[in-house]
Write a protein that holds these residues in place. Structure first.
Motif, PDB file in Angstrom:
ATOM      1  N   ASP A  42      -2.225   6.140  -5.642  1.00 39.87           N
ATOM      2  CA  ASP A  42      -0.967   6.129  -4.917  1.00 39.87           C
ATOM      3  C   ASP A  42      -0.268   4.815  -5.275  1.00 39.87           C
ATOM      4  OD1 ASP A  42      -1.377   8.579  -3.246  1.00 39.87           O
ATOM      5  OD2 ASP A  42      -3.136   7.461  -2.594  1.00 39.87           O
ATOM      6  N   ASP A  43       0.786   4.523  -4.568  1.00 39.51           N
ATOM      7  CA  ASP A  43       1.566   3.312  -4.794  1.00 39.51           C
ATOM      8  C   ASP A  43       0.663   2.066  -4.825  1.00 39.51           C
ATOM      9  OD1 ASP A  43       3.639   1.523  -4.910  1.00 39.51           O
ATOM     10  OD2 ASP A  43       3.857   1.448  -2.728  1.00 39.51           O
ATOM     11  N   LEU A  44       0.839   1.247  -5.860  1.00 37.11           N
ATOM     12  CA  LEU A  44       0.013   0.036  -5.972  1.00 37.11           C
ATOM     13  C   LEU A  44       0.866  -1.235  -5.880  1.00 37.11           C
ATOM     14  CD1 LEU A  44      -2.374   1.138  -8.875  1.00 37.11           C
ATOM     15  CD2 LEU A  44      -3.007   0.858  -6.483  1.00 37.11           C
ATOM     16  N   SER A  45       2.048  -1.113  -5.289  1.00 34.34           N
ATOM     17  CA  SER A  45       2.950  -2.270  -5.291  1.00 34.34           C
ATOM     18  C   SER A  45       2.707  -3.202  -4.096  1.00 34.34           C
ATOM     19  CB  SER A  45       4.400  -1.790  -5.278  1.00 34.34           C
ATOM     20  OG  SER A  45       4.638  -1.040  -4.100  1.00 34.34           O
ATOM     21  N   PHE A  46       1.673  -2.897  -3.289  1.00 36.71           N
ATOM     22  CA  PHE A  46       1.418  -3.749  -2.121  1.00 36.71           C
ATOM     23  C   PHE A  46       0.657  -5.010  -2.537  1.00 36.71           C
ATOM     24  CE2 PHE A  46      -1.863  -0.520  -2.534  1.00 36.71           C
ATOM     25  CZ  PHE A  46      -3.012  -1.281  -2.593  1.00 36.71           C
ATOM     26  N   PRO A  47       0.799  -6.100  -1.755  1.00 30.85           N
ATOM     27  CA  PRO A  47       0.077  -7.323  -2.102  1.00 30.85           C
ATOM     28  C   PRO A  47      -1.410  -7.219  -1.756  1.00 30.85           C
ATOM     29  CG  PRO A  47       1.333  -7.650  -0.089  1.00 30.85           C
ATOM     30  CD  PRO A  47       1.661  -6.264  -0.576  1.00 30.85           C
ATOM     31  N   VAL A  48      -2.229  -7.969  -2.494  1.00 31.72           N
ATOM     32  CA  VAL A  48      -3.666  -7.979  -2.235  1.00 31.72           C
ATOM     33  C   VAL A  48      -3.961  -8.935  -1.077  1.00 31.72           C
ATOM     34  CG1 VAL A  48      -5.918  -8.455  -3.265  1.00 31.72           C
ATOM     35  CG2 VAL A  48      -4.089  -7.505  -4.648  1.00 31.72           C
ATOM     36  N   VAL A  49      -3.142  -9.966  -0.976  1.00 33.56           N
ATOM     37  CA  VAL A  49      -3.404 -10.982   0.035  1.00 33.56           C
ATOM     38  C   VAL A  49      -2.075 -11.296   0.723  1.00 33.56           C
ATOM     39  CG1 VAL A  49      -3.082 -12.878  -1.612  1.00 33.56           C
ATOM     40  CG2 VAL A  49      -4.570 -13.206   0.330  1.00 33.56           C
ATOM     41  N   VAL A  84     -17.584  19.716  10.539  1.00 35.21           N
ATOM     42  CA  VAL A  84     -16.431  18.857  10.276  1.00 35.21           C
ATOM     43  C   VAL A  84     -16.838  17.476   9.780  1.00 35.21           C
ATOM     44  CG1 VAL A  84     -14.416  17.766  11.332  1.00 35.21           C
ATOM     45  CG2 VAL A  84     -15.265  19.931  12.234  1.00 35.21           C
ATOM     46  N   ASP A  85     -16.121  16.980   8.791  1.00 35.47           N
ATOM     47  CA  ASP A  85     -16.184  15.566   8.452  1.00 35.47           C
ATOM     48  C   ASP A  85     -14.809  14.956   8.719  1.00 35.47           C
ATOM     49  OD1 ASP A  85     -18.347  14.058   7.887  1.00 35.47           O
ATOM     50  OD2 ASP A  85     -18.231  14.256   5.714  1.00 35.47           O
ATOM     51  N   VAL A  86     -14.792  13.826   9.405  1.00 39.68           N
ATOM     52  CA  VAL A  86     -13.535  13.118   9.633  1.00 39.68           C
ATOM     53  C   VAL A  86     -13.386  12.087   8.522  1.00 39.68           C
ATOM     54  CG1 VAL A  86     -12.314  11.556  11.189  1.00 39.68           C
ATOM     55  CG2 VAL A  86     -13.644  13.465  12.123  1.00 39.68           C
ATOM     56  N   LYS A  87     -12.251  12.081   7.850  1.00 44.48           N
ATOM     57  CA  LYS A  87     -12.033  11.111   6.776  1.00 44.48           C
ATOM     58  C   LYS A  87     -10.794  10.285   7.077  1.00 44.48           C
ATOM     59  CE  LYS A  87     -15.285  12.250   3.747  1.00 44.48           C
ATOM     60  NZ  LYS A  87     -16.536  11.505   3.858  1.00 44.48           N
ATOM     61  N   ASP A  88     -10.998   8.988   7.204  1.00 46.82           N
ATOM     62  CA  ASP A  88      -9.880   8.092   7.492  1.00 46.82           C
ATOM     63  C   ASP A  88      -9.664   7.175   6.294  1.00 46.82           C
ATOM     64  OD1 ASP A  88      -7.902   6.641   8.719  1.00 46.82           O
ATOM     65  OD2 ASP A  88      -9.300   5.334   9.776  1.00 46.82           O
ATOM     66  N   TYR A  89      -9.188   7.726   5.208  1.00 48.95           N
ATOM     67  CA  TYR A  89      -8.899   6.948   4.004  1.00 48.95           C
ATOM     68  C   TYR A  89      -7.426   6.545   4.002  1.00 48.95           C
ATOM     69  CZ  TYR A  89     -13.228   7.749   1.307  1.00 48.95           C
ATOM     70  OH  TYR A  89     -14.520   7.743   0.832  1.00 48.95           O
ATOM     71  N   THR A  90      -7.159   5.353   3.504  1.00 46.58           N
ATOM     72  CA  THR A  90      -5.772   4.926   3.330  1.00 46.58           C
ATOM     73  C   THR A  90      -5.211   5.506   2.030  1.00 46.58           C
ATOM     74  OG1 THR A  90      -6.168   2.914   4.581  1.00 46.58           O
ATOM     75  CG2 THR A  90      -4.308   2.866   3.062  1.00 46.58           C
ATOM     76  N   HIS A  91      -6.084   5.694   1.044  1.00 47.96           N
ATOM     77  CA  HIS A  91      -5.628   6.112  -0.286  1.00 47.96           C
ATOM     78  C   HIS A  91      -6.111   7.534  -0.564  1.00 47.96           C
ATOM     79  CE1 HIS A  91      -4.301   2.007  -0.933  1.00 47.96           C
ATOM     80  NE2 HIS A  91      -5.398   1.667  -0.277  1.00 47.96           N
TER      81      HIS A  91
END
Ligand SMILES: [Zn+2]
Length: 423
Positions: free
Chosen positions: A90-97, A352-359
């Motif tokens: 997905d979008d990779l324009s976010f800062p690492v820090v 059910v598996d709950v998946k809370d991934y950001t990406h």
């Protein structure tokens, strides 16, 4: 390093290269910002990570030391070598820090989520051509060992202990001991992280209770501090405050204005417990490691809520709701098993598996490599605030006979099968 084909397996993945590069940057950033390192230790660590990174970039991609240091403050995308295929992310324009030197939630999640994928790839095929050090795998090992420690005490105790862990991501030693966690599990608690400390104080998130991040801001020439949970959804829905600096007293928080859930999602909405948390002393308090908090406590709150809401709503129609609605069953093969009898007497089973991934793309790739869910769950459920991931995940899950839903849509579906109205 380039993409190479294996004789007997999938091609070397860009995810694997990405994981190594991302990991190295995160460690380097931590070396730059950790307050407890001497200048010499800092320099030594940075030189080592610089070397690791040059090895991962491969020949023909120069990265002078000064540029390496400068890039640490930039966006994720700027850290990647030109040969790495970005289309799988997905979008990779976010800062690492961020401005305070704290690894951003987005970057932290991407590192952990690609690590999960890496493990799957490694299981499928031994990776001989890359060096993965003990340190690189430590966060994942932590998580695994913790579950093993909890599992050692039997299924029923496992549910109790894991619930305790989800509900107690921070506390005093006495509080933690009182909750009866196994001694081995207590070692996953550490001093309050420095990004969450103001002078000698910290503040628990109003949703998850983990220490909130504190950052200094300026407004009209006046200094103030923002306090917010590192998990964005908590910050957006109430765990976000400000305070004015103090000279000796504990600061007092003032709330920002939170988002409210849509009415039909209200039952599963994780609202805030107390309106405004009080300052707690850093001294004597411990908090779970960031990875354990993010991947056990944060999704765990959703899992616990789904479990209690289903039990409550199905209680009237099911003869033994304790058997019908189970959390982390069969040594945690998946997160929920629900078996309901419909009005026509027919039985319906949901695993059910709950998946809370950001990406979501990383999650989709993991599902693809596992050919569905590793534990055999038939449903993949995401928290309501991740509804935008549904189309992409459906594409992947369709291939493996899995169904995808948001938590509210899933709970509605279960209630419908049991002849219970969702209102
Ligand atoms: Zn929180």
């Amino acid at each position: 390093m380039t993409t190479t084909a294996d004789d007997d397996g999938p091609t070397f993945s860009h995810f694997e290269a990405f994981r190594l590069i991302n990991f190295t940057f995160i460690k380097a950033i931590q070396a730059v910002t950790a307050p407890d390192l001497s200048p010499r230790e800092r320099a030594e660590k940075l030189m080592r990570y610089h070397g690791d990174l040059l090895a991962a970039y491969g020949p023909g991609v120069p990265l002078p030391f000064s540029e390496f240091r400068r890039k640490l403050r930039g966006p994720m995308d700027g850290l990647l070598p030109p040969w790495l295929d970005r289309s799988q992310f997905d979008d990779l324009s976010f800062p690492v820090v961020d401005a305070e030197g704290c690894v951003t939630g987005n970057a932290f999640d991407l590192q952990w989520e690609t690590s999960q994928l890496h493990r799957i790839l490694k299981r499928l095929r031994r990776i001989g051509r890359m060096r993965f050090t003990e340190e690189q795998l430590q966060d994942e090992i932590d998580q695994d060992q913790m579950y093993e420690i909890l599992k050692g005490r039997g299924d029923e105790q496992y549910v109790k202990d894991r619930t305790t862990l989800v509900e107690c991501p921070a506390g005093t030693i006495e509080e933690l001991n009182k909750r009866g966690l196994p001694l081995n599990a207590i070692r996953y608690y550490e001093a309050i992280p420095y990004h969450a400390v103001y002078r000698t104080w910290w503040f628990p998130c109003t949703v998850c209770q983990w220490p909130m991040k504190i950052s200094k801001r300026m407004s009209a020439g006046r200094e103030y501090y923002r306090v917010a949970c590192l998990y964005g959804r908590h910050a957006d829905t109430g765990a976000s405050f400000m305070f004015w600096p103090t000279s000796g007293d504990a600061p007092v928080l003032h709330p920002d204005s939170p988002d409210a859930p849509a009415p039909h999602e209200a039952a599963l909405f994780l609202g805030t417990g107390v309106a405004v948390p009080e300052a707690k002393p850093v001294e004597g308090h411990l908090a779970l490691k960031r990875g354990v908090w993010r991947y056990t406590c944060v999704p765990g709150l959703h899992e616990l809520r789904l479990h209690s809401v289903l039990r409550e709503r199905l209680a009237a129609t099911q003869t033994d709701v304790g058997e019908a609605v189970m959390l982390w069953p069969m040594s945690d093969a998946y997160d929920h098993r629900v078996e309901v009898k419909g009005p026509d007497g027919r039985s319906h089973v949901f695993t059910v598996d709950v998946k809370d991934y950001t990406h979501a793309r990383v999650l989709a790739e993991s599902l693809h490599r596992n050919e569905g869910d590793k534990g055999g769950a038939e449903w993949l459920v995401v928290p309501d605030h991740r509804a935008d991931q549904i189309p992409l995940l459906t594409l992947t899950c369709d291939k493996y006979g899995m169904k995808v839903a948001t938590m509210t849509d899933f709970a509605k579906r279960v209630c419908q099968s049991a002849g219970v109205r969702w209102a």
